[in-house]
Design a protein around this motif. Sequence first.
Motif, PDB file in Angstrom:
ATOM      1  N   THR A   1       0.837  -1.199   0.000  1.00 58.63           N
ATOM      2  CA  THR A   1       0.000   0.000   0.000  1.00 58.63           C
ATOM      3  C   THR A   1       0.871   1.249   0.000  1.00 58.63           C
ATOM      4  OG1 THR A   1      -0.099   0.106   2.422  1.00 58.63           O
ATOM      5  CG2 THR A   1      -1.770  -1.236   1.283  1.00 58.63           C
ATOM      6  N   LYS A   2       0.224   2.365  -0.251  1.00 58.07           N
ATOM      7  CA  LYS A   2       0.939   3.646  -0.258  1.00 58.07           C
ATOM      8  C   LYS A   2       1.511   3.959   1.122  1.00 58.07           C
ATOM      9  CE  LYS A   2       0.223   8.521  -1.487  1.00 58.07           C
ATOM     10  NZ  LYS A   2      -0.746   9.504  -2.011  1.00 58.07           N
ATOM     11  N   GLU A   3       0.768   3.639   2.172  1.00 61.71           N
ATOM     12  CA  GLU A   3       1.225   3.916   3.528  1.00 61.71           C
ATOM     13  C   GLU A   3       2.436   3.055   3.878  1.00 61.71           C
ATOM     14  OE1 GLU A   3      -1.873   3.327   2.658  1.00 61.71           O
ATOM     15  OE2 GLU A   3      -2.687   5.368   2.889  1.00 61.71           O
ATOM     16  N   GLU A   4       2.416   1.772   3.477  1.00 61.14           N
ATOM     17  CA  GLU A   4       3.556   0.900   3.759  1.00 61.14           C
ATOM     18  C   GLU A   4       4.811   1.374   3.045  1.00 61.14           C
ATOM     19  OE1 GLU A   4       1.110  -3.314   4.430  1.00 61.14           O
ATOM     20  OE2 GLU A   4       1.973  -2.832   2.472  1.00 61.14           O
ATOM     21  N   LEU A   5       4.660   1.790   1.801  1.00 58.86           N
ATOM     22  CA  LEU A   5       5.825   2.280   1.057  1.00 58.86           C
ATOM     23  C   LEU A   5       6.344   3.586   1.653  1.00 58.86           C
ATOM     24  CD1 LEU A   5       7.714   1.886  -1.330  1.00 58.86           C
ATOM     25  CD2 LEU A   5       6.078   3.071  -2.772  1.00 58.86           C
ATOM     26  N   GLU A   6       5.430   4.422   2.131  1.00 57.76           N
ATOM     27  CA  GLU A   6       5.856   5.689   2.731  1.00 57.76           C
ATOM     28  C   GLU A   6       6.651   5.445   4.006  1.00 57.76           C
ATOM     29  OE1 GLU A   6       3.945   9.982   4.115  1.00 57.76           O
ATOM     30  OE2 GLU A   6       2.644   8.291   3.589  1.00 57.76           O
TER      31      GLU A   6
ATOM     32  N   ASP B   1       5.476  13.137  -2.081  1.00 55.39           N
ATOM     33  CA  ASP B   1       4.370  12.471  -2.754  1.00 55.39           C
ATOM     34  C   ASP B   1       4.785  11.061  -3.136  1.00 55.39           C
ATOM     35  OD1 ASP B   1       1.808  12.234  -3.950  1.00 55.39           O
ATOM     36  OD2 ASP B   1       2.707  12.528  -5.913  1.00 55.39           O
ATOM     37  N   ILE B   2       3.824  10.149  -3.123  1.00 57.90           N
ATOM     38  CA  ILE B   2       4.027   8.767  -3.572  1.00 57.90           C
ATOM     39  C   ILE B   2       2.896   8.423  -4.523  1.00 57.90           C
ATOM     40  CG2 ILE B   2       4.020   6.340  -2.885  1.00 57.90           C
ATOM     41  CD1 ILE B   2       5.406   7.054  -0.349  1.00 57.90           C
ATOM     42  N   ARG B   3       3.252   7.872  -5.672  1.00 57.86           N
ATOM     43  CA  ARG B   3       2.243   7.475  -6.660  1.00 57.86           C
ATOM     44  C   ARG B   3       2.448   6.015  -7.033  1.00 57.86           C
ATOM     45  NH1 ARG B   3       2.227   7.815 -12.421  1.00 57.86           N
ATOM     46  NH2 ARG B   3       4.133   9.040 -12.371  1.00 57.86           N
TER      47      ARG B   3
ATOM     48  N   LEU C   1       4.759  -0.974  -9.519  1.00 59.51           N
ATOM     49  CA  LEU C   1       5.644   0.166  -9.785  1.00 59.51           C
ATOM     50  C   LEU C   1       5.193   1.363  -8.950  1.00 59.51           C
ATOM     51  CD1 LEU C   1       5.646  -0.050 -13.692  1.00 59.51           C
ATOM     52  CD2 LEU C   1       7.253  -1.143 -12.122  1.00 59.51           C
ATOM     53  N   ALA C   2       6.138   2.266  -8.676  1.00 52.92           N
ATOM     54  CA  ALA C   2       5.796   3.458  -7.899  1.00 52.92           C
ATOM     55  C   ALA C   2       6.793   4.564  -8.189  1.00 52.92           C
ATOM     56  CB  ALA C   2       5.770   3.146  -6.401  1.00 52.92           C
ATOM     57  N   TYR C   3       6.320   5.794  -8.015  1.00 52.10           N
ATOM     58  CA  TYR C   3       7.180   6.984  -8.084  1.00 52.10           C
ATOM     59  C   TYR C   3       7.132   7.657  -6.717  1.00 52.10           C
ATOM     60  CZ  TYR C   3       7.427   6.559 -13.157  1.00 52.10           C
ATOM     61  OH  TYR C   3       7.674   6.105 -14.425  1.00 52.10           O
ATOM     62  N   VAL C   4       8.315   7.960  -6.162  1.00 50.26           N
ATOM     63  CA  VAL C   4       8.419   8.590  -4.847  1.00 50.26           C
ATOM     64  C   VAL C   4       9.148   9.917  -5.016  1.00 50.26           C
ATOM     65  CG1 VAL C   4       9.264   8.374  -2.494  1.00 50.26           C
ATOM     66  CG2 VAL C   4       8.488   6.344  -3.727  1.00 50.26           C
ATOM     67  N   GLU C   5       8.508  10.995  -4.604  1.00 50.16           N
ATOM     68  CA  GLU C   5       9.087  12.333  -4.753  1.00 50.16           C
ATOM     69  C   GLU C   5       9.586  12.836  -3.407  1.00 50.16           C
ATOM     70  OE1 GLU C   5       7.851  16.824  -6.296  1.00 50.16           O
ATOM     71  OE2 GLU C   5       6.406  15.175  -6.354  1.00 50.16           O
TER      72      GLU C   5
END
Length: 941
Positions: free
Chosen positions: A791-796, A807-809, A821-825
């Motif tokens: 999930t987005k929260e786990e990756l954050e 930001d995380i997408r 796949l993901a993009y992390v800014e």
Amino acid sequence: HKMAAAGAEAAAAVAEEEEQKHKRLLEGDPESGGDSDDEGDSDSSGDGEDEEKENEAEIQRLEEQLSINAFDYNCHLDLIKLLRQEGELVKLRRARQKMSELFPLTEEIWLDWLKDEIKMASESSEREKVYELFERAVKDYICPEIWLEYAQYSIGGIGQEGGIERVRSIFERALTAVGLHVTKGTALWEAYREFENAILETAQPAPGSVPLPEQQQMLCSQLEKIHTLFRRQLGIPLLDMEASYAEYEEWSEDPIPETIIKNYKKALQQLEKYKPYEEALLSAETPKLAEYQAYIDFEMKTGDPARIQLIYERALAENCLVPDLWARYNQYLDRQLKVKELVLSAHDRAVRNCPWTVGLWIRYLLALERHSVDHCTVSEIFEKALNAGFIQATDYVEIWQAYLDYLRRRVDFTQDSSKELEELRSAFARAVEYLKQEVEERFSESGDPSCTIMQNWARVEARLCNNMQKARELWDNIMTKGNAKYANMWLEYYNLERAHGDTQHCRKALHRAVQCTSDYPEHVCEVLLTLERIEGTLEDWDAAVQKTENRLARVNEQRVKAAEKEAALAKLEEEKAEQRKQSRAEKKASKKAKKNRPGDKRKAEDDDEGEWGQEEEAEQPSKRHKGDGDVLPTEEEMEVETGLFGRSAPEKPDHSPNQKEKASTSRKDVPKVLHDSSKDNVTVFVSNLSYTMAEPQVKLRGLFESCGEVAEVRPVFSNKGTFRGYCYVEFKEEKSALQALGLDRKVVEGRPMFVSPCVDKNKNPDFKVFRYSTTLEKHKLFISGLPFSCTKEELEDVCKAHGNVKDIRLVTNRAGKPKGLAYVEYENEAQASQAVLKMDGLTIKEHVIKVAISNPPLRRLPDKPEPGRASQFAAPRQIYGARGKGRTQLSMMPRALQRQNHPAAKAENGVLQNSPASSSEPSEEPKQMSNADFARMLLKE
């Protein structure tokens, strides 16, 4: 003071005894077991042995990891923490030493290291080592706490020869470094005064005795030192300076001079100007870059070099991984202060903190040359730069060019040969080889497609060494690397030959350019004719005219052929479109004729055909729109439509006349969605919605009303009255439509909703909406290999340990399902670069992820196929149902309705999605079948 020294030695002895006791406890020494029984001693000893073995294994693992990647910052911290816990002093010193060689250490790390060494330093030789350690600590960052600790430690050595002067020297250096610190400078001034007051107390004569003249002179001198400290401090804007003024009034026997009072009041006024900036720093959250930048701008306007340097150092202590901040600080030092030790120290700290930034290394090399540092040191710094791990191939080209410029400036070209010249030529050759081998192997490109380094080498040989033969060899090598087709490369060589060569080689170069140039052949032809017009003979002129005419004739012929092919392709497309239009008109007329024939003996078959016709019209809504004169769906709509084929189970056919009338009536009752192109500026196109959405008008109106007043929501329905997954939302004002674009990719009923400007693609065929950048973004990471359940929260949680995540997408498909796949800014490229080093190869839920700086590949569109060779470039589009292709491999779609056009491969989330491999068989127009033929074929099967 002797008592203080003895106390320090006693404290060190106690600390050493405690450390030995701790080690004995870990080793299970029975002598330290206390009053517990034998069984308790055995258990604690066993636990201690197990813990010791685990720690030893972890220490070994960390050391092995650092031998592989010495720049793993967190690994250094973990190893130091574990060694300190185990009391391994020798290994601990070595680990700290290695880390300090690679990175500037933070204030906390230095203070822990210094306190550990102070405990163990009892003899004078050991104290000198601590002094050396303090000197290294104060060079990394300007930290008031370290300076205060340094001064207080030096007081312990006051009994040694020159001890008092040493303490004073350290205090003076500390005041120079951080005495202007508005919030923390006061502590240093007070400590300095306390030290001088202590010396004053020792100089006082015994009660009742008359002081000797020497004693009286020493007392007056010491009093003057304290007066001077008070006066210096009161002239500086520091927090709580009112208390210092009150203390001075109480301490001084004489009235405070007017000049001191005047300076004090002036400092108070300055303090009021500084307070807003200090309060902003106090209330701001890390990294406080904006607040520090405002403070720096204020100090720059004031123009006090000492204060400007201090605020820069304060900002860098909290933002040591921001390359732009280091660059601005170094630029100020290079242009304003120009103090060698200060400038070179700042440059060295900059590249140690941000080694991946090539601009900082280039500034460092220039500063070394500017301050006449010896050549060996400059070469060592350059070698460190090559091993810094830049993130782009072009960075290596830039650092090599900077070093080659430095070497060129060392050469005395008045001499035919010299050691410096040979070193320059050797460096040029090494640079070319390095880019070809090392850089190209890592980045799949040399970073220097135009061979700028070789061009500069050729210029040096031609202009400075008068060696045109070597220059020609270099240019011949340049042209063989794919540059012979560019006119500007030939003209660059021609200009060099024109300036330092001869006419024969100029003519030869232009003749080759006319033959090889493919981008601007007219230009090189014109230059050749100009040369022959000025310097050539008649034979040369005739040869040049003939060559240029032949070449331009071939070029024009090729251009005409290309234009004809393009026109033929366009005509072919028009013919196909006309054929499709006629085919639809014939089918429509045929259906009406069959529908009006009563008493047909093939009534059942006609009913079946009617059902198939309904399916056909339902599955080809875009063609119905085109025939009815409505706006064509966008490319995103067409992608959604492909999911309709085979999406729902076929209904059981009902052959009753009432059912046919009902179906016909339902088709007529479905309203046509017309769009006024004049309202494109207040309308957005919404697609990729769920087909099962109930009451889409109500749902979407409530969703978009947060952006502004909605004038109308126009969902698009199929002939059966089912929602097709897209609609138009019209607003009252244009700003509301612009704000609605911010809802793009918002998840609605489990699917990402696409919101784009309303643009008629018939008028703007090249219009494409892509909201994300497709270029290099150094502050953003691209992560692949993620588990689909992440999930987005786990990756954050994983990413925020290495910096501030903006930001995380998570990349999903059109149905909202994750693609791994993901993009992390991050806030800046420094944090992103550190995250790459620490996260690449990390395991998340048994998946090894790959992390890199975001640099999407170029979105290449396929070339248009030539007439007669279309099958080599495109394959018939396969259309499957929602569950994929069935086992029978039979498409449930009439071939007459299968699309023959092949949309270009689309890029989503920066990754190019390739179309299926094309067939090598010749392309043939499929024979069109009527609905009756298709029904008979299906029944036969």
